[in-house]
Design an enzyme around this catalytic site. Structure first.
Site, PDB file in Angstrom:
ATOM      1  N   LYS A 182      21.535  80.290  47.803  1.00 22.67           N
ATOM      2  CA  LYS A 182      20.850  79.505  48.831  1.00 22.67           C
ATOM      3  C   LYS A 182      19.525  80.207  49.134  1.00 22.67           C
ATOM      4  O   LYS A 182      19.437  81.420  49.069  1.00 22.67           O
ATOM      5  CB  LYS A 182      21.733  79.495  50.075  1.00 22.67           C
ATOM      6  CG  LYS A 182      21.357  78.471  51.108  1.00 22.67           C
ATOM      7  CD  LYS A 182      22.270  77.290  51.041  1.00 22.67           C
ATOM      8  CE  LYS A 182      21.941  76.225  52.050  1.00 22.67           C
ATOM      9  NZ  LYS A 182      22.276  74.911  51.516  1.00 22.67           N
ATOM     10  N   TRP A 191      21.274  88.323  43.935  1.00 23.97           N
ATOM     11  CA  TRP A 191      21.053  87.218  43.000  1.00 23.97           C
ATOM     12  C   TRP A 191      20.089  87.786  41.965  1.00 23.97           C
ATOM     13  O   TRP A 191      18.935  88.082  42.279  1.00 23.97           O
ATOM     14  CB  TRP A 191      20.447  86.023  43.726  1.00 23.97           C
ATOM     15  CG  TRP A 191      20.208  84.849  42.827  1.00 23.97           C
ATOM     16  CD1 TRP A 191      21.138  83.929  42.421  1.00 23.97           C
ATOM     17  CD2 TRP A 191      18.967  84.453  42.238  1.00 23.97           C
ATOM     18  NE1 TRP A 191      20.546  82.993  41.605  1.00 23.97           N
ATOM     19  CE2 TRP A 191      19.213  83.293  41.472  1.00 23.97           C
ATOM     20  CE3 TRP A 191      17.670  84.968  42.269  1.00 23.97           C
ATOM     21  CZ2 TRP A 191      18.225  82.640  40.755  1.00 23.97           C
ATOM     22  CZ3 TRP A 191      16.678  84.314  41.551  1.00 23.97           C
ATOM     23  CH2 TRP A 191      16.973  83.157  40.808  1.00 23.97           C
ATOM     24  N   ARG A 197      23.399  83.905  49.830  1.00 22.71           N
ATOM     25  CA  ARG A 197      22.056  84.204  49.298  1.00 22.71           C
ATOM     26  C   ARG A 197      22.101  84.867  47.922  1.00 22.71           C
ATOM     27  O   ARG A 197      21.057  85.189  47.356  1.00 22.71           O
ATOM     28  CB  ARG A 197      21.314  85.115  50.270  1.00 22.71           C
ATOM     29  CG  ARG A 197      20.954  84.434  51.562  1.00 22.71           C
ATOM     30  CD  ARG A 197      20.128  85.359  52.410  1.00 22.71           C
ATOM     31  NE  ARG A 197      18.835  85.592  51.827  1.00 22.71           N
ATOM     32  CZ  ARG A 197      17.691  85.137  52.308  1.00 22.71           C
ATOM     33  NH1 ARG A 197      17.695  84.403  53.392  1.00 22.71           N
ATOM     34  NH2 ARG A 197      16.556  85.407  51.729  1.00 22.71           N
ATOM     35  N   LYS A 246      23.531  67.113  42.581  1.00 23.15           N
ATOM     36  CA  LYS A 246      24.702  67.670  43.254  1.00 23.15           C
ATOM     37  C   LYS A 246      25.855  67.862  42.271  1.00 23.15           C
ATOM     38  O   LYS A 246      26.512  68.886  42.268  1.00 23.15           O
ATOM     39  CB  LYS A 246      25.104  66.724  44.389  1.00 23.15           C
ATOM     40  CG  LYS A 246      25.742  67.393  45.528  1.00 23.15           C
ATOM     41  CD  LYS A 246      24.825  67.723  46.680  1.00 23.15           C
ATOM     42  CE  LYS A 246      23.570  68.429  46.315  1.00 23.15           C
ATOM     43  NZ  LYS A 246      22.690  68.651  47.412  1.00 23.15           N
ATOM     44  N   ASN A 279      14.920  92.623  48.580  1.00 27.80           N
ATOM     45  CA  ASN A 279      14.954  91.198  48.234  1.00 27.80           C
ATOM     46  C   ASN A 279      13.524  90.798  47.902  1.00 27.80           C
ATOM     47  O   ASN A 279      12.621  91.057  48.691  1.00 27.80           O
ATOM     48  CB  ASN A 279      15.469  90.367  49.416  1.00 27.80           C
ATOM     49  CG  ASN A 279      15.300  88.879  49.177  1.00 27.80           C
ATOM     50  OD1 ASN A 279      15.413  88.411  48.049  1.00 27.80           O
ATOM     51  ND2 ASN A 279      15.014  88.138  50.241  1.00 27.80           N
ATOM     52  N   GLY A 280      13.337  90.164  46.751  1.00 23.22           N
ATOM     53  CA  GLY A 280      11.992  89.746  46.349  1.00 23.22           C
ATOM     54  C   GLY A 280      11.770  90.117  44.895  1.00 23.22           C
ATOM     55  O   GLY A 280      12.726  90.404  44.159  1.00 23.22           O
ATOM     56  N   GLU A 295      25.164  70.720  39.785  1.00 26.04           N
ATOM     57  CA  GLU A 295      25.131  72.006  40.461  1.00 26.04           C
ATOM     58  C   GLU A 295      26.533  72.574  40.726  1.00 26.04           C
ATOM     59  O   GLU A 295      26.764  73.764  40.543  1.00 26.04           O
ATOM     60  CB  GLU A 295      24.410  71.744  41.789  1.00 26.04           C
ATOM     61  CG  GLU A 295      24.096  72.888  42.632  1.00 26.04           C
ATOM     62  CD  GLU A 295      23.363  72.428  43.893  1.00 26.04           C
ATOM     63  OE1 GLU A 295      22.802  73.271  44.549  1.00 26.04           O
ATOM     64  OE2 GLU A 295      23.361  71.216  44.221  1.00 26.04           O
ATOM     65  N   HIS A 312      15.001  51.860  28.106  1.00 23.22           N
ATOM     66  CA  HIS A 312      13.851  52.491  27.447  1.00 23.22           C
ATOM     67  C   HIS A 312      14.210  53.851  26.847  1.00 23.22           C
ATOM     68  O   HIS A 312      13.325  54.647  26.568  1.00 23.22           O
ATOM     69  CB  HIS A 312      12.692  52.638  28.431  1.00 23.22           C
ATOM     70  CG  HIS A 312      12.191  51.317  28.935  1.00 23.22           C
ATOM     71  ND1 HIS A 312      11.559  50.406  28.118  1.00 23.22           N
ATOM     72  CD2 HIS A 312      12.282  50.736  30.156  1.00 23.22           C
ATOM     73  CE1 HIS A 312      11.248  49.331  28.824  1.00 23.22           C
ATOM     74  NE2 HIS A 312      11.684  49.503  30.062  1.00 23.22           N
ATOM     75  N   CYS A 363      19.221  87.058  47.331  1.00 24.26           N
ATOM     76  CA  CYS A 363      19.601  88.395  47.787  1.00 24.26           C
ATOM     77  C   CYS A 363      19.652  88.432  49.318  1.00 24.26           C
ATOM     78  O   CYS A 363      18.715  88.014  49.982  1.00 24.26           O
ATOM     79  CB  CYS A 363      18.658  89.496  47.322  1.00 24.26           C
ATOM     80  SG  CYS A 363      18.536  89.624  45.539  1.00 24.26           S
ATOM     81  N   GLU A 383      19.552  62.662  43.594  1.00 18.31           N
ATOM     82  CA  GLU A 383      20.284  63.615  44.418  1.00 18.31           C
ATOM     83  C   GLU A 383      21.752  63.710  43.963  1.00 18.31           C
ATOM     84  O   GLU A 383      22.322  64.802  43.881  1.00 18.31           O
ATOM     85  CB  GLU A 383      20.160  63.207  45.897  1.00 18.31           C
ATOM     86  CG  GLU A 383      20.993  63.988  46.880  1.00 18.31           C
ATOM     87  CD  GLU A 383      20.730  65.489  46.877  1.00 18.31           C
ATOM     88  OE1 GLU A 383      19.779  65.956  46.228  1.00 18.31           O
ATOM     89  OE2 GLU A 383      21.522  66.207  47.502  1.00 18.31           O
TER      90      GLU A 383
HETATM   91  C1  F6R Z   1      20.656  71.518  46.009  1.00 19.40           C
HETATM   92  C2  F6R Z   1      19.996  72.538  46.800  1.00 19.40           C
HETATM   93  C3  F6R Z   1      18.656  73.014  46.353  1.00 19.40           C
HETATM   94  C4  F6R Z   1      17.711  73.112  47.568  1.00 19.40           C
HETATM   95  C5  F6R Z   1      16.358  73.689  47.148  1.00 19.40           C
HETATM   96  C6  F6R Z   1      15.386  73.727  48.303  1.00 19.40           C
HETATM   97  O1  F6R Z   1      21.906  71.195  46.533  1.00 19.40           O
HETATM   98  O2  F6R Z   1      20.504  73.001  47.782  1.00 19.40           O
HETATM   99  O3  F6R Z   1      18.125  72.197  45.374  1.00 19.40           O
HETATM  100  O4  F6R Z   1      17.565  71.836  48.103  1.00 19.40           O
HETATM  101  O5  F6R Z   1      16.531  74.986  46.649  1.00 19.40           O
HETATM  102  O6  F6R Z   1      15.845  74.515  49.348  1.00 19.40           O
HETATM  103  P1  F6R Z   1      15.217  74.423  50.784  1.00 19.40           P
HETATM  104  O7  F6R Z   1      15.545  73.089  51.325  1.00 19.40           O
HETATM  105  O8  F6R Z   1      15.856  75.535  51.552  1.00 19.40           O
HETATM  106  O9  F6R Z   1      13.751  74.595  50.634  1.00 19.40           O
END
Ligand code: F6R
Length: 586
Positions: free
Chosen positions: A581, A72, A27, A462, A96-97, A465, A481, A2, A458
């Site tokens: 994010k 969000w 966000r 990616k 937000n929260g 996601e 395994h 948010c 990773e």
């Molecule tokens: C994946 C991604 C998330 C963040 C995670 C941590 O592409 O962006 O998995 O890495 O939410 O976020 P931060 O680094 O802001 O603590």
């Protein structure tokens, strides 16, 4: 999680809030809304979906004070009714929260005859403030905050008043000081280009802003002061600059991020070294991509400095029994610096007397206020929801940190070579054929050994996601395994093979997949691997580099692979479904 923004001044509040919300959309993008004060009354518009849907309503607004929200969803599905702002009586709020005791509060208010219009936890806030309001908005907000459990960054308008009240607890609020105007926002990016100075509110702070004044109060309604800091948000970070998406723009910013991180790290070298001197045990933590960087950090420390290390997801670590008998340091890695799990894990370790280092690119964030020392990642703002350049900066910073602790500063020269090798990787690799294979596959598995396994995780995160293709990451040694049962002609296995010492073993796993008719792509800088598998697997060739720095190249290739796959499938890589994010809630 948010985005919220408030504005009061001489300008067109609706237009300014709309622009701010567009900058905050990363966000959360389930729904958006704003409330503008006009002739003493609050006028609201909301819409399910993206912020741009509010654009058509802007011409109906003319006021100079307002608040906005991009959501969000946590409590209640994305819908017009659940979109913020929420109004009750004279009060309109954005939040937000998470209000953890909202159900109990809501029941109490319902018993009093008050009617709720949404399924959100946030709506109780408007009801409570209205109930407490007796001509003094900040007092009513303070009384309301006393009743809330959980986390909140909230902004509040009251009918008849050209002012905005704010409260903060475990969700960020930034106050922006403009010329004859003031802003409140969840995030500095919303204030890019708008004001020169900002104040970062602390937990338990309240603020009341009018066009000409900005006051901060404590919970006893005593006025307090907070430092005025320069607004570091760069408008250029918010522009696509000719790229179709932020994800690919930011991927191409990885070389500059590594270069600038080296400079920033060198400026903090002495502080970092002294914070870690005499440390007997290091715990690395983070979430998502930052956790994958933590896995690499652990390997660097173990390999270079021979200090016992552990890694754990921050959300898990914070609920485990702490073992801090030996001199322990926590290294918390977070792009946003606001991830609730990471911030709380850091707070917990700090409270037990551990040294806390924060590896972050967000200078005023919550984690920086907890940490003893900040290990800077010079990535600037990252707007694409999927982390890209921040991971590169974290890897470079952790490699240098381990080299510093091990008194192997000669290693820095190898890092200095990496920006041009990352650039070469991005310019030269041909990822289209593999991206097409990914797009056609029923599942994509990422495999590697040792440091390549950390990168495989990773790569898998990616791809999932941004393209929604199922799959996972495994150590290549684990294939036989269990995961081998998943392999058939409809699956793709992506191997990362950069370590010459164990490449033969990883190649063995490739053969096991090929023998089951599974498709294979190999990311490698090793000519022998290329030779052995040519014609039988897609080969994505990397420049040669130090094996411990290879994540900077192999992860860039995997990020590009995820990006291209998303584009082929018509997915928006910048705003993956269900995500946002900066995860400021648990
Ligand atoms: C994946 C991604 C998330 C963040 C995670 C941590 O592409 O962006 O998995 O890495 O939410 O976020 P931060 O680094 O802001 O603590």
């Amino acid at each position: 999680m948010c985005g919220i923004i408030g504005y009061t001044g001489g300008g067109n509040a609706a237009q300014i809030i709309y622009e701010g919300l567009k900058n905050l959309e990363y966000r959360g993008y389930d729904s958006a809304g704003m409330a503008i004060m006009e002739n003493g009354a609050c006028k609201t518009v909301k819409s399910c979906g993206r912020v741009e849907k509010l654009g058509a309503s802007l011409r109906f607004f003319g006021g100079h004070t307002g608040i906005g929200h991009t959501r969000w969803a946590t409590h209640g599905k994305p819908s017009n009714a659940n979109a913020h702002p929420h109004t009750y009586g004279r009060i309109t709020v954005v939040h937000n929260g998470i209000i953890e005791n909202y159900a109990e509060l809501r029941q109490r208010l319902t018993e009093r005859g008050e009617i709720f219009l949404s399924e959100t936890d946030s709506e109780v806030i408007a009801h409570l403030i209205d109930g407490f309001y007796d001509g003094d908005l900040i007092e009513a907000v303070i009384k309301c905050a006393d009743m809330l459990k959980g986390s909140y960054a909230l902004l509040c308008l009251c009918e008849g008043k050209e002012e905005i009240a704010a409260a903060k607890c475990r969700s960020p609020v930034i106050l922006g000081l403009g010329e004859n105007c003031n802003y409140l926002a969840s995030d500095m990016t919303a204030l890019a280009g708008k004001c020169k100075e900002v104040c970062v509110l602390e937990d338990g702070d309240f603020a009341l802003v009018t066009p000409l004044s900005a006051k901060i109060y404590d919970g006893g309604k005593r006025e307090i002061t907070r430092a005025y800091l320069p607004n570091l948000a760069e408008p250029s970070a918010l522009a696509l600059g000719g790229f179709p998406h932020f994800m690919v723009k930011e991927l191409w910013e990885a070389p500059a991020t590594v270069k600038n991180t080296i400079t920033a790290f060198c400026g903090q070298k002495d502080l970092i070294k002294s914070a870690l001197s005499g440390v007997r045990r290091i715990v690395f933590t983070g979430c998502g991509t930052a956790y994958h960087a933590a896995l690499a950090g652990k390997r660097y420390i173990e390999e270079f400095a021979h200090i016992p290390c552990e890694t754990d997801y921050a959300g898990e670590l914070r609920y485990k029994t702490l073992n801090v008998a030996e001199k322990t340091a926590l290294i918390a890695i977070t792009q946003s610096g606001e991830t609730a799990d990471t911030v709380e894990a850091a707070r917990l370790y700090k409270s037990q007397g551990c040294t806390v280092l924060a590896v972050t690119n967000s200078p005023y964030s919550a984690i920086t206020r907890i940490a003893d020392v900040v290990v800077p990642v010079a990535a600037g703002a990252e707007i694409g929801v999927a982390a890209t350049k921040s991971y590169s900066g974290q890897i470079a910073a952790l490699y240098m940190l381990a080299s510093l602790v091990a008194e192997k500063e000669e290693n820095f020269a190898a890092v200095a070579e990496m920006p041009k090798l990352i650039l070469k990787t991005l310019e030269k690799i041909d990822i289209y054929a593999t991206a097409r294979l990914c797009a056609e596959s029923s599942g994509v598995y990422f495999l590697g050994r040792d440091i390549d396994y950390a990168v495989a995780l990773e790569g898998s995160l990616k791809l999932k996601e941004v393209s929604y293709i199922p799959g996972c990451g495994y150590p290549a040694s684990e294939l036989k395994h269990g995961p081998l049962a998943l392999i058939d002609g409809s699956t793709l296995s992506v191997f990362v093979i950069t370590d010459p010492d164990i490449s033969v073993k990883a190649e063995g796993a490739v053969e096991q997949v090929l023998a089951r008719r599974g498709k294979v792509a190999v990311i490698t800088g090793l000519p022998g691997v290329k030779h052995d598998l040519k014609g039988r697997a897609e080969i994505i060739e990397l420049p040669r580099c130090d094996k411990y720095l290879s994540p900077l190249l192999s992860a860039a290739a995997l990020q590009l692979l995820a990006y291209r796959t998303a584009v082929i499938l018509g997915c928006d890589p910048d705003k993956p479904r269900n995500l946002a994010k900066s995860v400021t809630v648990e």
